[in-house]
Design a protein around this motif. Sequence first.
Motif, PDB file in Angstrom:
ATOM      1  N   LEU A 147      16.379  16.048  23.392  1.00 51.27           N
ATOM      2  CA  LEU A 147      16.276  17.477  23.708  1.00 51.27           C
ATOM      3  C   LEU A 147      14.990  17.793  24.471  1.00 51.27           C
ATOM      4  N   PRO A 148      13.802  17.441  23.960  1.00 50.30           N
ATOM      5  CA  PRO A 148      12.574  17.828  24.664  1.00 50.30           C
ATOM      6  C   PRO A 148      12.303  17.061  25.944  1.00 50.30           C
ATOM      7  N   LEU A 149      12.802  15.813  26.062  1.00 48.36           N
ATOM      8  CA  LEU A 149      12.627  14.998  27.268  1.00 48.36           C
ATOM      9  C   LEU A 149      11.152  14.852  27.644  1.00 48.36           C
ATOM     10  N   ALA A 150      10.330  14.567  26.653  1.00 45.79           N
ATOM     11  CA  ALA A 150       8.903  14.389  26.913  1.00 45.79           C
ATOM     12  C   ALA A 150       8.591  13.028  27.505  1.00 45.79           C
ATOM     13  N   GLN A 151       9.463  12.038  27.287  1.00 47.56           N
ATOM     14  CA  GLN A 151       9.170  10.660  27.653  1.00 47.56           C
ATOM     15  C   GLN A 151      10.057  10.171  28.800  1.00 47.56           C
ATOM     16  N   VAL A 152       9.506   9.266  29.611  1.00 48.31           N
ATOM     17  CA  VAL A 152      10.228   8.823  30.806  1.00 48.31           C
ATOM     18  C   VAL A 152      11.530   8.118  30.453  1.00 48.31           C
ATOM     19  N   GLU A 153      11.563   7.404  29.325  1.00 51.75           N
ATOM     20  CA  GLU A 153      12.779   6.678  28.964  1.00 51.75           C
ATOM     21  C   GLU A 153      13.969   7.628  28.837  1.00 51.75           C
ATOM     22  N   LEU A 154      13.758   8.757  28.168  1.00 53.61           N
ATOM     23  CA  LEU A 154      14.874   9.691  27.974  1.00 53.61           C
ATOM     24  C   LEU A 154      15.098  10.562  29.200  1.00 53.61           C
ATOM     25  N   PHE A 185       9.704  24.967  31.999  1.00 57.86           N
ATOM     26  CA  PHE A 185      10.890  25.392  31.248  1.00 57.86           C
ATOM     27  C   PHE A 185      12.128  25.406  32.139  1.00 57.86           C
ATOM     28  N   LEU A 186      11.970  25.840  33.382  1.00 59.68           N
ATOM     29  CA  LEU A 186      13.098  25.794  34.310  1.00 59.68           C
ATOM     30  C   LEU A 186      13.597  24.361  34.474  1.00 59.68           C
ATOM     31  N   LYS A 187      12.667  23.434  34.586  1.00 56.30           N
ATOM     32  CA  LYS A 187      13.060  22.029  34.742  1.00 56.30           C
ATOM     33  C   LYS A 187      13.820  21.541  33.515  1.00 56.30           C
ATOM     34  N   LEU A 188      13.364  21.908  32.320  1.00 54.96           N
ATOM     35  CA  LEU A 188      14.067  21.497  31.108  1.00 54.96           C
ATOM     36  C   LEU A 188      15.502  22.008  31.116  1.00 54.96           C
ATOM     37  N   LEU A 189      15.680  23.288  31.424  1.00 60.00           N
ATOM     38  CA  LEU A 189      17.024  23.864  31.447  1.00 60.00           C
ATOM     39  C   LEU A 189      17.906  23.144  32.464  1.00 60.00           C
ATOM     40  N   MET A 190      17.382  22.912  33.637  1.00 60.08           N
ATOM     41  CA  MET A 190      18.185  22.297  34.688  1.00 60.08           C
ATOM     42  C   MET A 190      18.451  20.824  34.420  1.00 60.08           C
ATOM     43  N   THR A 195      21.253  26.289  21.992  1.00 64.35           N
ATOM     44  CA  THR A 195      20.217  25.377  21.509  1.00 64.35           C
ATOM     45  C   THR A 195      18.841  25.776  22.023  1.00 64.35           C
ATOM     46  N   MET A 196      18.781  26.251  23.249  1.00 65.06           N
ATOM     47  CA  MET A 196      17.505  26.604  23.862  1.00 65.06           C
ATOM     48  C   MET A 196      16.948  27.935  23.355  1.00 65.06           C
ATOM     49  N   PHE A 197      17.827  28.896  23.056  1.00 63.53           N
ATOM     50  CA  PHE A 197      17.359  30.260  22.834  1.00 63.53           C
ATOM     51  C   PHE A 197      17.634  30.814  21.436  1.00 63.53           C
ATOM     52  N   GLU A 198      18.615  30.284  20.742  1.00 62.14           N
ATOM     53  CA  GLU A 198      19.051  30.886  19.489  1.00 62.14           C
ATOM     54  C   GLU A 198      18.076  30.603  18.354  1.00 62.14           C
ATOM     55  N   LYS A 199      17.817  31.605  17.528  1.00 60.06           N
ATOM     56  CA  LYS A 199      16.981  31.458  16.339  1.00 60.06           C
ATOM     57  C   LYS A 199      17.900  31.396  15.121  1.00 60.06           C
ATOM     58  N   VAL A 200      17.819  30.307  14.362  1.00 59.08           N
ATOM     59  CA  VAL A 200      18.707  30.096  13.220  1.00 59.08           C
ATOM     60  C   VAL A 200      17.873  30.027  11.942  1.00 59.08           C
ATOM     61  N   SER A 247      14.501  21.425  11.059  1.00 57.63           N
ATOM     62  CA  SER A 247      15.579  22.389  10.873  1.00 57.63           C
ATOM     63  C   SER A 247      15.485  23.522  11.890  1.00 57.63           C
ATOM     64  N   ALA A 248      14.542  23.435  12.835  1.00 54.24           N
ATOM     65  CA  ALA A 248      14.412  24.437  13.894  1.00 54.24           C
ATOM     66  C   ALA A 248      14.011  23.742  15.179  1.00 54.24           C
ATOM     67  N   TRP A 249      14.574  24.186  16.301  1.00 60.06           N
ATOM     68  CA  TRP A 249      14.314  23.489  17.565  1.00 60.06           C
ATOM     69  C   TRP A 249      14.455  24.429  18.764  1.00 60.06           C
ATOM     70  N   THR A 250      14.324  25.719  18.590  1.00 62.64           N
ATOM     71  CA  THR A 250      14.488  26.673  19.684  1.00 62.64           C
ATOM     72  C   THR A 250      13.463  26.383  20.779  1.00 62.64           C
ATOM     73  N   MET A 251      13.928  25.870  21.905  1.00 62.38           N
ATOM     74  CA  MET A 251      13.010  25.362  22.917  1.00 62.38           C
ATOM     75  C   MET A 251      12.255  26.468  23.632  1.00 62.38           C
ATOM     76  N   ALA A 252      12.852  27.646  23.778  1.00 64.19           N
ATOM     77  CA  ALA A 252      12.126  28.750  24.403  1.00 64.19           C
ATOM     78  C   ALA A 252      10.903  29.124  23.582  1.00 64.19           C
ATOM     79  N   LEU A 253      11.000  29.015  22.261  1.00 57.86           N
ATOM     80  CA  LEU A 253       9.849  29.291  21.401  1.00 57.86           C
ATOM     81  C   LEU A 253       8.828  28.167  21.510  1.00 57.86           C
ATOM     82  N   ALA A 254       9.291  26.931  21.619  1.00 65.96           N
ATOM     83  CA  ALA A 254       8.364  25.806  21.766  1.00 65.96           C
ATOM     84  C   ALA A 254       7.540  25.949  23.046  1.00 65.96           C
ATOM     85  N   TYR A 255       8.160  26.427  24.094  1.00 70.47           N
ATOM     86  CA  TYR A 255       7.450  26.605  25.350  1.00 70.47           C
ATOM     87  C   TYR A 255       6.615  27.881  25.367  1.00 70.47           C
TER      88      TYR A 255
END
Length: 845
Positions: A222-229, A407-412, A452-457, A469-477
Amino acid sequence: MKKLLLLILGLNIGLNTLYAQNSYFFPNESFNPSITSPKDFLGYEIGEWHTRYDRLVSYFEHLAQSSPMATIQTVGYTNQLRPLVVLTISNPANIQNLENIRKEHIKLIDPSIPLPDVNSMPAIINLAYSVHGNEPSGGEAAILTAYWLLASNNPLAEEIRNNSVVMIDPAINPDGRDRHSNWANMHKGTPPVANSLDREHNEIWPSGRVNHYWFDLNRDWLPLAQVELQHKLKWYHQWYPNVVGDFHEMGTNSTYFFEPTKPFSSENPVVPRKNYEDINSKFAGYFAKSLDEIGSLYWTKEVFDNSYPGYGSTYPDIQGGLGIVFEQGSSRGHVQESQRGDITFAFTIRNQLKISLATMEAGVKERVYMHRYLREFFETAVTEGGKDKFKAYVFGDLYDDSRNELFLKLLMDHQIKVYENTRDVTVNGKTFTKEKSWVVPTNQAQYRMVRTMFEKVTSFPDSVFYDASAWTMALAYGIPYEGQVTATTGQQLTSIPERKIDFPINDSYVAYLVDWSDYFAPKFLHQLQGKGVHVEVAALPFTAATQAGNRLFPAGSLMIPTAFQSMSPEQLRETLVNAANQSGQKVFATKTGLSQSGIDLGSNNVSAVRVPKVLMLVGQGTSQYEAGEIWHLLDTKVGMPITKMDVSLFSRVNLYDFNTLILPSGSYTMLNTAQLNHLKDWLTRGGTILSLRQSSLWLQSSDITKEEFVQGESKQAEFIPFASRRDAAGAQNIGGNIYMANLDLTHPLAFGYRSEQLPVYRNSTIFMKPSKNPSNTPVRYTNNPLLGGYVSAQNLEKVKQSGSVIVSNVGQGRVIHFIDNPNFRGTWFGTNKLFLNAIFFGDKF
């Protein structure tokens, strides 16, 4: 009884006898002699040694050269420049027609076009091994699987070749795999030692589990922080496999696990129930049958997680395929004792091999069903998106172009459609301007990724989580965003908008000015300091007359005077231009030190920025994940070298060579009295310690800091049935939640932030009270802080009573306690700046 005897035989068979038995992995099979066997190519039987990654790749290259049924592709390279390869196997006609097969297959993900003839389409199967480098049986099974599929005369092998395209990732984490393989091979005894205390079975720090930067790649989908993924995901979205096998290992005393996982609590909320209740059950029958044939024990449903979308077994579920996690009890070496007898490396490989073959068989026999499901998945995604209460999400940061682009790059990268925002809009009190915001509609095929990117659960069917148990990426960014009940969009983005960096014309200036709000401002500052440029920082805001007109510069803005430099104005300008272009910073210039409002440039509230000299303790007893996150942040986002010193060498360090010490989570009890005294002396004379989570507990127990912790209620525990004890204890963990915190914008730790509200990530049950000094808790939780994830009612109350970041003054120095991890998994761009501010401006606290 017969199966039990087979199991015991498989576990205890002698190694020398085992390797002499060509029929151990493939009983009663015949092979095409023109295809070189692994033994003939490598010089040993699979399982006798851990195969180095370069030898594994060489064998795959040999197979691709030897057979018209195989082709090999390099999809990228690791940080240590090992190739990431995919071996593709099918019949010769399919191999010659791969691009047309791919184009026809991805028509299934587009609900707007007619459904292709799925009856004639091959299954697309991806077998992915060794994402954790010290789970090596998968990589060895990859070798045997490739050989069997190309060389076996078994009718099943021919059926798979004719009706599928099988793509094999031999190791998603080659760097970690080689770290572990070298360890196991260099400590292998003759004969091998099964005792679990033997050095072979106990790696040193960092373990082979992690990649070059000490990241767990199985959390990076999901986060794609590393070159392998990053490379893996780009490849993935070219193919959208029907089935992805994700091969792992677990504790030595365990048997074998395959899905289904624990119902509901271990399942992702956006994945259709059909995946878990129907498809998983279909495939489980194939897996059970394959292991029953050799008497291997297994289990399902009890645990393991498919909820976090960043797993290799979960992400395919959110892309219309079936991702399946497999876990084999590990030998962690060549042979190791277990509760059922000695587990050999070969035994673990054979189980992984059997499941690999069963995965291909299931993928082929259920291929029409899986093709139809792939189309159905994206059709229902569009339908569900159209019914969402929000028609779109609008997002964008008015002051931070770099974070917007990240963040745009992550979404795309996740194939989410993003559109230009054509008008200024205010939603729930937040204003989004058309120049600095974008729109993501919910009515699109990737609707489930949008959620997955925007929803708060915050509501869950269970209270026990294997991981976050939480991964809302817009909040992470830390990106401002809101859901819209109505939305208009402009053109769809096909690439990140190009940003032009205008530099002031060459003229006589008193100073250059840079707003610290942009994410890459620390990179700019570090580049200047590396060239010997004198830089100062403003502690209070001011408005300056610049070449672009009057402009407000908030607290934390950089001021680079043209005087007081050790270089000529021309050299200074050239240095600034280069740094601005490399970091994407807007540079302003002024001809006067007299501000239009606020402090002047010569104010005592403008002071020199010290050059950070950073030491980080690493090694046994510290968190390799947190240390890796920090190393990765400074390497890749700042370009700053950091000294990573093993804690065992502390007696050799002169702390006065450094001004900042980073303590990742850990207990540093190995430091003796003399070493502690040296640390305390350095700290009280002006040093800065950045302490993360558990290391703050150690500082407290060592009498270095004197903060207080929130105490829980002391009451007699209610009766808990023995069988429920683990669930009861697990419910009190905080595996990963997102909370809203209030930020003191006047504090140096908050330099560059514009909003008082800041989402933070917590994955610990450490609750430190706010400092008794009312100015020393720059980040504290709001009254109703929970934004996402599960937390018990008791722990939520403790969160409300505690601080997120707390400063302890110790003599002339200070300890900055990061109770919440600001760098979690390399993706918390919203809180990275807190950590970087502590490095650059720690002496201002």
